[in-house]
Write a protein that holds these residues in place. Structure first.
Motif, PDB file in Angstrom:
ATOM      1  N   UNK A   3      16.102   3.538 -12.838  1.00 12.57           N
ATOM      2  CA  UNK A   3      17.306   3.004 -12.223  1.00 12.57           C
ATOM      3  C   UNK A   3      17.269   3.131 -10.711  1.00 12.57           C
ATOM      4  N   UNK A   4      16.389   3.997 -10.189  1.00 12.41           N
ATOM      5  CA  UNK A   4      16.274   4.175  -8.751  1.00 12.41           C
ATOM      6  C   UNK A   4      15.371   3.127  -8.097  1.00 12.41           C
ATOM      7  N   UNK A   5      14.676   2.339  -8.902  1.00 17.16           N
ATOM      8  CA  UNK A   5      13.772   1.321  -8.351  1.00 17.16           C
ATOM      9  C   UNK A   5      14.569   0.105  -7.919  1.00 17.16           C
ATOM     10  N   UNK A   6      14.508  -0.188  -6.629  1.00 10.26           N
ATOM     11  CA  UNK A   6      15.228  -1.343  -6.100  1.00 10.26           C
ATOM     12  C   UNK A   6      14.295  -2.515  -5.825  1.00 10.26           C
ATOM     13  N   UNK A   7      12.984  -2.258  -5.811  1.00 13.81           N
ATOM     14  CA  UNK A   7      12.003  -3.298  -5.514  1.00 13.81           C
ATOM     15  C   UNK A   7      10.865  -3.231  -6.520  1.00 13.81           C
ATOM     16  N   UNK A   8      10.168  -4.345  -6.630  1.00 12.14           N
ATOM     17  CA  UNK A   8       8.940  -4.393  -7.428  1.00 12.14           C
ATOM     18  C   UNK A   8       8.038  -5.464  -6.844  1.00 12.14           C
ATOM     19  N   UNK A   9       6.742  -5.294  -7.082  1.00 16.61           N
ATOM     20  CA  UNK A   9       5.761  -6.290  -6.661  1.00 16.61           C
ATOM     21  C   UNK A   9       5.155  -6.882  -7.926  1.00 16.61           C
ATOM     22  N   UNK A  59      -8.968   7.493  -8.319  1.00 20.25           N
ATOM     23  CA  UNK A  59      -8.980   7.687  -9.772  1.00 20.25           C
ATOM     24  C   UNK A  59      -7.627   7.410 -10.408  1.00 20.25           C
ATOM     25  N   UNK A  60      -6.566   7.304  -9.584  1.00 20.77           N
ATOM     26  CA  UNK A  60      -5.225   7.043 -10.095  1.00 20.77           C
ATOM     27  C   UNK A  60      -4.996   5.544 -10.274  1.00 20.77           C
ATOM     28  N   UNK A  61      -4.065   5.228 -11.146  1.00 17.09           N
ATOM     29  CA  UNK A  61      -3.641   3.844 -11.319  1.00 17.09           C
ATOM     30  C   UNK A  61      -2.246   3.841 -11.936  1.00 17.09           C
ATOM     31  N   UNK A  62      -1.595   2.681 -11.891  1.00 19.82           N
ATOM     32  CA  UNK A  62      -0.260   2.559 -12.471  1.00 19.82           C
ATOM     33  C   UNK A  62      -0.275   2.930 -13.943  1.00 19.82           C
ATOM     34  N   UNK A  63       0.776   3.631 -14.365  1.00 21.06           N
ATOM     35  CA  UNK A  63       1.006   4.079 -15.739  1.00 21.06           C
ATOM     36  C   UNK A  63       0.164   5.296 -16.119  1.00 21.06           C
ATOM     37  N   UNK A  71       3.173   7.393 -13.144  1.00 22.18           N
ATOM     38  CA  UNK A  71       3.039   6.636 -11.896  1.00 22.18           C
ATOM     39  C   UNK A  71       3.440   5.185 -12.140  1.00 22.18           C
ATOM     40  N   UNK A  72       4.474   4.728 -11.416  1.00 23.12           N
ATOM     41  CA  UNK A  72       4.997   3.377 -11.652  1.00 23.12           C
ATOM     42  C   UNK A  72       4.888   2.476 -10.432  1.00 23.12           C
ATOM     43  N   UNK A  73       4.522   3.018  -9.281  1.00 27.06           N
ATOM     44  CA  UNK A  73       4.407   2.182  -8.084  1.00 27.06           C
ATOM     45  C   UNK A  73       3.486   2.800  -7.059  1.00 27.06           C
ATOM     46  N   UNK A  74       3.077   1.977  -6.104  1.00 27.78           N
ATOM     47  CA  UNK A  74       2.145   2.457  -5.074  1.00 27.78           C
ATOM     48  C   UNK A  74       2.423   1.767  -3.751  1.00 27.78           C
ATOM     49  N   UNK A  75       2.456   2.573  -2.667  1.00 27.30           N
ATOM     50  CA  UNK A  75       2.571   2.075  -1.303  1.00 27.30           C
ATOM     51  C   UNK A  75       1.335   2.510  -0.529  1.00 27.30           C
ATOM     52  N   UNK A  76       0.730   1.601   0.206  1.00 23.73           N
ATOM     53  CA  UNK A  76      -0.421   1.935   1.044  1.00 23.73           C
ATOM     54  C   UNK A  76      -0.015   1.816   2.507  1.00 23.73           C
ATOM     55  N   UNK A  77      -0.256   2.916   3.250  1.00 18.88           N
ATOM     56  CA  UNK A  77       0.132   2.997   4.656  1.00 18.88           C
ATOM     57  C   UNK A  77      -1.107   3.103   5.545  1.00 18.88           C
ATOM     58  N   UNK A 112       0.923  -1.519   4.536  1.00 21.06           N
ATOM     59  CA  UNK A 112      -0.049  -2.617   4.517  1.00 21.06           C
ATOM     60  C   UNK A 112      -0.157  -3.278   3.143  1.00 21.06           C
ATOM     61  N   UNK A 113       0.315  -2.609   2.083  1.00 20.23           N
ATOM     62  CA  UNK A 113       0.267  -3.215   0.746  1.00 20.23           C
ATOM     63  C   UNK A 113       1.085  -2.363  -0.211  1.00 20.23           C
ATOM     64  N   UNK A 114       1.461  -2.958  -1.354  1.00 21.28           N
ATOM     65  CA  UNK A 114       2.230  -2.236  -2.363  1.00 21.28           C
ATOM     66  C   UNK A 114       2.050  -2.903  -3.713  1.00 21.28           C
ATOM     67  N   UNK A 115       2.354  -2.154  -4.780  1.00 21.83           N
ATOM     68  CA  UNK A 115       2.369  -2.703  -6.135  1.00 21.83           C
ATOM     69  C   UNK A 115       3.321  -1.882  -6.991  1.00 21.83           C
ATOM     70  N   UNK A 116       3.743  -2.469  -8.118  1.00 25.09           N
ATOM     71  CA  UNK A 116       4.611  -1.760  -9.048  1.00 25.09           C
ATOM     72  C   UNK A 116       6.050  -1.705  -8.586  1.00 25.09           C
ATOM     73  N   UNK A 117       6.836  -0.773  -9.163  1.00 27.74           N
ATOM     74  CA  UNK A 117       8.248  -0.650  -8.811  1.00 27.74           C
ATOM     75  C   UNK A 117       8.461   0.507  -7.852  1.00 27.74           C
TER      76      UNK A 117
END
Length: 504
Positions: free
Chosen positions: A28-34, A64-68, A84-90, A161-166
Motif C-alpha cells: 500500500x506504500x507503493x505509489x509508483x511502478x515501472x 546477485x539480487x533480483x526482484x522477488x 524485494x519488489x523494486x529497484x532504484x539505481x543512482x 538513472x534507472x528504476x524497476x518494480x514498485x
C-alpha cells in the motif's frame, strides 16, 4: 482488478496505461511502478494508474539480487521476512549504487542498499523536527539528529538513472539532488534524501548477504562477459573487465590507468604509468582469510607525508573481492600485515585526547598524514588515479585497527586487525615467498610484560642492524624481487577506500 494476497495486504493489479501489460502493486506504500515490458513510469492514485513518462534502461550491474528475491532479517528483535519488489539505481561523481525496495510482512517498505558488494538494510526514520538544508552539513563535522550524535560522512549531488518494480518514491530521472550520509559510533547510518520535499530520512546498519538467508537469487551463470572487453586506448592491447563494479582498470601491457567512468564502449581516458611496482601477491590469486575465500583484484602503492616531516614513507594495498562480503583490503606496511574493510558507522573522535571510540572500543591515534597514490594495477571500484590524495589518520587498540580517509566530499572509515605474515603466505599458498612476506608480526600487548633485560638488548641490536640494512637497500631496491614499500621509517595506513554514501 484487486486481488487478495497472503497476509494483510491487498495485491493490486491493473493494465499498464502504456502497453496494457499487467502492473502489480503489492504494498500500500507503493505509489509508483515501472512496467517491466515497456518501461513506462506509472503513478497510482487509488485504483487509477496514469503514465507519467518512460524510465531509462537498467544498467547491468551483475548483482546477485533480483526482484522477488526474499530473505529474513532481525528487526526490533524479531526474525522478519522481506521480499524485494523494486529497484532504484543512482549515480554520483564517484560511482553508482542500487537501492532495493523491500516489502515487509505488514506491507510497509524498507530499503536494502547495495554498492560494491556491501549492503545496508534501513527503514524510514522520520525526523523529530524539520531538517536543515543539505548545505548545512559539512563533511568531517558532526550533527545531532533525533537526539543522537552522528559524524557527517558524505554530502554530494546524486541522480536517479534507472528504476524497476514498485516504489514508494521516484525522484525525477537524471535530475541532481543532494544526499547526505551521517554515521554513528555504534555502526548505524542515517541517510537524508533531498530528492523529495520534505527530505526523507532512513536509518540502517550494515548486513552481510550471507546472513540474510536469501532465496530466488539471480543465476550467476547467466552473466555475459563479452560486453566487458575493449582495447587499451593507449597501446591497443586487449583489456578484459572481470567485475561489473569496476570504475578504473590498468592495462596489463602498458600499465596505463584507464577510466571507465563512461562505461565500456564510452569515451576512455588513460594515464600512462612508469616505474611499475611488482606486487608480491599476483593479481588473480585466491586466498582463504578470516573464513572467506578472497580474490586479489587490485593493487596500489601509496606514499605518505606527515606534517612537519620531510621524509615520505610508502606501503601497498591489495584490493580483495568476495561475492558475499564485497571488498576488503590486505595492507602491507613496515608495521606488518593487516586486513581491513570500510565500516558503516563512524567512530566518535576526541581531537584533544587523540582517541576514537567505535563499537565500544577506544582506539588511540598513531599517525596523521597526507596520502598519495603513486601506482595502481588491476581493477578498482572507485576511479583510481595516480596522484590521488587523501588526508589520513590511523588509530590502534592492540591488534585492532581503524583508519580514516578524507576527501572534500567524503569521510571514510575502515576497520580491521593485524595478521601474521605466515597467515598471508599460507592463505595465498606463497611458501616460496615467506621471506619476502615477513614483517613485524602482531603480538598481544600483554606479551611485553615478561620481557627481560637480555631480550631488550638483543632487540635493540637487531633493530640497529635492520636500520643499517634498510638504509643500504633503500638506494637499490628492485621492486621485481623486493617489497620496496616496506622501507619506510614512520607513519602508515591501514588501508581502505569507499565511494561514499551509507548505501554502500
Amino acid at each position: 482488478m484487486a486481488e487478495e494476497a497472503p497476509g494483510t495486504q491487498r495485491h493490486y493489479r491493473a493494465p499498464c496505461p502504456g502497453c496494457g501489460a499487467p502492473v502489480e502493486f503489492r504494498s500500500a506504500q507503493s505509489a509508483y511502478a515501472v512496467c517491466g515490458y515497456c518501461h513506462s513510469t506509472v503513478a497510482r492514485s487509488g485504483e487509477v494508474l496514469s503514465r507519467i513518462g518512460k524510465m531509462a534502461e537498467l544498467f547491468d550491474d551483475h548483482s546477485p539480487l533480483q526482484l522477488m528475491a526474499s530473505g529474513r532479517i532481525a528487526l526490533a528483535g524479531q526474525d522478519t521476512a522481506f521480499t524485494l519488489v523494486g529497484r532504484l539505481q543512482y549515480k554520483a561523481s564517484v560511482g553508482t549504487w542500487t537501492e532495493w525496495s523491500a516489502m515487509l510482512p505488514d506491507g510497509t517498505l524498507a530499503w536494502l542498499g547495495e554498492d560494491n558488494g556491501a549492503y545496508v538494510f534501513s527503514q524510514p526514520q522520520p525526523p523529530h523536527k524539520p531538517l536543515p538544508a543539505a548545505s548545512a552539513f559539512t563533511v568531517g563535522k558532526s550533527a545531532t539528529i533525533n537526539g543522537k550524535p552522528y559524524a557527517i560522512a558524505f554530502n554530494e549531488q546524486v541522480a536517479l538513472i534507472a528504476a524497476e518494480g514498485e516504489l514508494p518514491k521516484l525522484p525525477p530521472l537524471g535530475q541532481a539532488f543532494a544526499m547526505v550520509e551521517l554515521r554513528s559510533a555504534d555502526g548505524e547510518v542515517l541517510s537524508l534524501d533531498y530528492g523529495s520535499t520534505p527530505p526523507a530520512a532512513s536509518l540502517g546498519r550494515a548486513v552481510r548477504l550471507e546472513d540474510l538467508r536469501l532465496t530466488g537469487l539471480r543465476d550467476e551463470s547467466a552473466r555475459d562477459e563479452k560486453a566487458r572487453q575493449f582495447n587499451c586506448p593507449h597501446c591497443g592491447a586487449p583489456v578484459q573487465v572481470a567485475l561489473a563494479s569496476t570504475r578504473s582498470i590498468t592495462c596489463g601491457s602498458c600499465h596505463s590507468i584507464i577510466d571507465l567512468g563512461s562505461g565500456v564502449g564510452g569515451e576512455l581516458r588513460s594515464a600512462l604509468q612508469d616505474e611499475p611496482v611488482q606486487p608480491l601477491i599476483p593479481l588473480g590469486s585466491m586466498g582463504l582469510l578470516q573464513g572467506a575465500r578472497w580474490q586479489v583484484v587490485g593493487f596500489q602503492h601509496r606514499m605518505g607525508l606527515a606534517p612537519g616531516d620531510d621524509e615520505q614513507f610508502g606501503w601497498t594495498e591489495y584490493l580483495l573481492y568476495n561475492l558475499q562480503r564485497g571488498f576488503a583490503f590486505l595492507v602491507d606496511s613496515q608495521e606488518g600485515w593487516s586486513v581491513v574493510a570500510p565500516t558503516t558507522g563512524a567512530p566518535l573522535v576526541n581531537e584533544a585526547r587523540g582517541t576514537a571510540v567505535y563499537q565500544g572500543t577506544v582506539y588511540q591515534q598513531q599517525y596523521a598524514y597526507q596520502a598519495e597514490t603513486t601506482y595502481a594495477e588491476g581493477e578498482f571500484y572507485w576511479p583510481v588515479a595516480r596522484g590521488q590524495k587523501t588526508s589520513n589518520r590511523d588509530y590502534a587498540a592492540g591488534n585492532k585497527l581503524l583508519s580514516m580517509e578524507r576527501t572534500p566530499t567524503e569521510v571514510t572509515w575502515s576497520a580491521g586487525s593485524r595478521i601474521a605474515s605466515d597467515a598471508v603466505a599460507q592463505a595465498f599458498k606463497l611458501d616460496d615467498k615467506k621471506d619476502l612476506l615477513k614483517r613485524s608480526d602482531p603480538a598481544p600487548l600483554s606479551a611485553a610484560k615478561g620481557v627481560g633485560c637480555g631480550t631488550i638488548v638483543l632487540v635493540v641490536f637487531v633493530v640497529m642492524v635492520l636500520l643499517i640494512l634498510l638504509t643500504t637497500c633503500s638506494t637499490r631496491c628492485d621492486p621485481r624481487y623486493e617489497n620496496c614499500a616496506a622501507s619506510r621509517t614512520s607513519g602508515g595506513s591501514y588501508g581502505g577506500f569507499s565511494t561514499g554514501g551509507g548505501h554502500k
